[in-house]
Design a protein around this motif. Sequence first.
Motif, short mmCIF file in Angstrom:
data_model
loop_
_atom_site.label_atom_id
_atom_site.label_comp_id
_atom_site.label_asym_id
_atom_site.label_seq_id
_atom_site.Cartn_x
_atom_site.Cartn_y
_atom_site.Cartn_z
N ALA A 301 54.35 1.31 82.32
CA ALA A 301 55.35 1.26 83.39
C ALA A 301 55.88 2.66 83.70
N LEU A 302 56.12 3.46 82.67
CA LEU A 302 56.59 4.82 82.89
C LEU A 302 55.54 5.67 83.59
N LEU A 303 54.28 5.51 83.19
CA LEU A 303 53.20 6.26 83.83
C LEU A 303 53.06 5.85 85.29
N ARG A 304 53.19 4.57 85.56
CA ARG A 304 53.12 4.10 86.95
C ARG A 304 54.27 4.67 87.76
N LYS A 305 55.44 4.75 87.16
CA LYS A 305 56.59 5.33 87.85
C LYS A 305 56.33 6.80 88.16
N GLU A 306 55.76 7.55 87.20
CA GLU A 306 55.44 8.96 87.43
C GLU A 306 54.40 9.11 88.54
N ARG A 307 53.41 8.24 88.51
CA ARG A 307 52.35 8.30 89.53
C ARG A 307 52.92 8.02 90.91
N VAL A 366 47.56 26.88 88.48
CA VAL A 366 48.30 26.91 89.74
C VAL A 366 48.81 25.53 90.15
N GLY A 367 48.55 24.51 89.33
CA GLY A 367 49.03 23.16 89.63
C GLY A 367 49.90 22.60 88.51
N PRO A 368 51.06 23.23 88.25
CA PRO A 368 51.90 22.78 87.13
C PRO A 368 52.73 21.55 87.49
N ILE A 369 52.12 20.38 87.45
CA ILE A 369 52.81 19.14 87.83
C ILE A 369 54.00 18.89 86.93
N SER A 370 53.81 19.07 85.63
CA SER A 370 54.88 18.77 84.67
C SER A 370 56.07 19.71 84.83
N ALA A 371 55.86 20.89 85.39
CA ALA A 371 56.93 21.87 85.52
C ALA A 371 58.01 21.45 86.51
N ALA A 372 57.72 20.43 87.33
CA ALA A 372 58.72 19.93 88.28
C ALA A 372 59.03 18.46 88.05
N SER A 373 58.43 17.86 87.04
CA SER A 373 58.55 16.41 86.86
C SER A 373 59.97 15.98 86.49
N LYS A 398 55.10 11.88 81.44
CA LYS A 398 55.09 12.99 82.40
C LYS A 398 53.94 13.95 82.08
N LEU A 399 53.74 14.19 80.79
CA LEU A 399 52.63 15.04 80.37
C LEU A 399 51.29 14.37 80.68
N LYS A 400 51.23 13.05 80.52
CA LYS A 400 49.98 12.33 80.74
C LYS A 400 49.56 12.41 82.21
N LEU A 401 50.53 12.32 83.14
CA LEU A 401 50.19 12.43 84.56
C LEU A 401 49.60 13.80 84.86
N HIS A 402 50.22 14.84 84.31
CA HIS A 402 49.68 16.20 84.48
C HIS A 402 48.25 16.28 83.96
N ALA A 462 60.90 20.84 98.30
CA ALA A 462 60.28 22.15 98.15
C ALA A 462 61.05 23.03 97.19
N GLU A 463 62.38 22.87 97.12
CA GLU A 463 63.17 23.68 96.20
C GLU A 463 62.82 23.37 94.75
N ALA A 464 62.58 22.09 94.44
CA ALA A 464 62.25 21.70 93.07
C ALA A 464 60.81 22.01 92.72
N VAL A 465 59.92 21.91 93.71
CA VAL A 465 58.49 22.03 93.45
C VAL A 465 57.99 23.47 93.59
N LYS A 466 58.57 24.23 94.50
CA LYS A 466 58.04 25.55 94.80
C LYS A 466 58.94 26.70 94.38
N GLN A 467 60.25 26.48 94.34
CA GLN A 467 61.14 27.60 94.10
C GLN A 467 61.95 27.51 92.81
N SER A 468 61.67 26.55 91.96
CA SER A 468 62.44 26.44 90.73
C SER A 468 61.93 27.44 89.69
N ALA A 469 62.82 27.83 88.78
CA ALA A 469 62.45 28.79 87.74
C ALA A 469 61.39 28.22 86.82
#
Length: 534
Positions: A301-307, A366-373, A398-402, A462-469
């Motif tokens: 269920a958690l993985l489905r929510k992340e997806r 260049v695709g850090p999905i978990s870095a904004a999850s 969250k790690l599994k989706l990445h 975009a702020e969370a996905v592209k411009q976050s630290a």
Amino acid sequence: MLKTLIKLQFQKALARYTANSSNKKKNGKKSSFNSPAVYLALLAFVGVVFAFMFYNIFRMMASMLATSGFSWLYFLYVMGASFVISTIGCIFLSLSQLYEAKDNELLLSMPIPPRSILFCRMLPLYAQNLLFCALVQVPAFAAYATNASVSASLVVSQIVILLLVPLLSLSVSCILGWLIAFVTSRTRHKNVVTIVFSLVFFALYFYLYYQAEDLVKALAANSIGIGANIMDSAYPLYLTGLGASGDLLPLFGVAVVIIAFFAVVYAVLSHSFIKLATAKKGAKKAVYKEKTLKVSSASKALLRKERMMFTGNATYMLNSGLSALIMVGGTIYAVFQFNMVNTLPSEFTDIISVYLPLIISFVIAVGPISAASISMEAKNLWLMQSLPVSSLQVLTQKLKLHFIVNGVVSLVPSVVLSIMLGMKPVNIIITILIPIIFSLFSGLLGLMFDLKKPKLDWNTTAEAVKQSASVMLSLLISVLAVCVPVIAYSVLLSFEIKILTEIFLACTAFYFILISLPIWYWIKNKGTKVFANL
């Protein structure tokens, strides 16, 4: 009130480019990595690199046109280049800032005229376009000045053009952003439409980038014919070029036309801003159909929510999932270009075999999905914290989706290209394992940084996905991690130290495992506590 709104919008714009967040540690201290000066210095470096690139591009053209009486055509080319680059860079930002901002309804509920809200949102966009245009026009003017004399009227016209082109690109960007918003609001698959538009603009950008040198040479070589055609068939463009090259009377006409065009766009958007900002149009509503409820485990269920969170947001999916697209598209391109590899000596083939898994790992970086999850949870984070599941279960999914998006997709280039290179079975296995291991490392790294530096107060995705630290640090450290074995192998080659390919690849795999273990230990022990207390 207007002054306050303008100040607030510029603060948000600055936060986007400095990855600055209002989230502070409990002790009140800020990390030096989160200092706006660090990100501004990085952006300044990137700006210098692009300015130098444009200077070299236009220097070839200036040497031919500045001395042949076609200065007007040269500056027309410069205007066209700056207009295209600033427009492409502003379209989707105008979409998110003007039509899809989260605080539109809040601002409209206040005693603030819609035209003031629109003006305050457009002003930072104009400033961004001005910066993009300056990166093109200032180096182009410098290239021209090294090949021809510069008059006072030319300097004045270039300053005016530098102010006008961003205004024109902003007007066009607002129109194109409205068209995208209109189309996506009338379709059920909004994300698909947004991604298609994005990919079209990305393809156009990269095509122009890779064809820039050939395009410049072709334009310079055929300038006489192109100039004659413009004078005969597109006289307004000829006047525009004259105005940009120092003729003040045509410059005045160009300024009037561009300002009038912007005024019309601004008036139309101001009149319909409430309708545009609060539009809830959609495709045909789904009809409820009774179905048997499916029961699944908490992990599924958690993985489905992340997806669903990933695929349900076009900005998140396009930016963080870009690595998967590059891996698949790059494999297809490499297959068609593989005949060139077969002509190389066997020594070069061995070198390519070593660099192949590292190139795939670089793409994964260049695709850090978990870095904004975690940042993507925003104000709904408390829901995840209140569920009857452990923090480790949430973070693991969250790690599994990445891993699914990056690690599983990496099998495509790893398997196909390693077989086509004729690698040994052992090397093929290790080549497959290295990107998989690296995807776990980059996922863990992104998760760790997002736990330490989440951006939960964003107004646009975009702020969370592209411009976050967290995203910037994860991308930077991941790239540096890939560079270590690349540099090591290059040093071995430079000193003519021979090492078996399978041994070096095995050492690389072990290296990625080694740097992943302490991050996993931190997440498992301390990271879960950090997540529970966010």
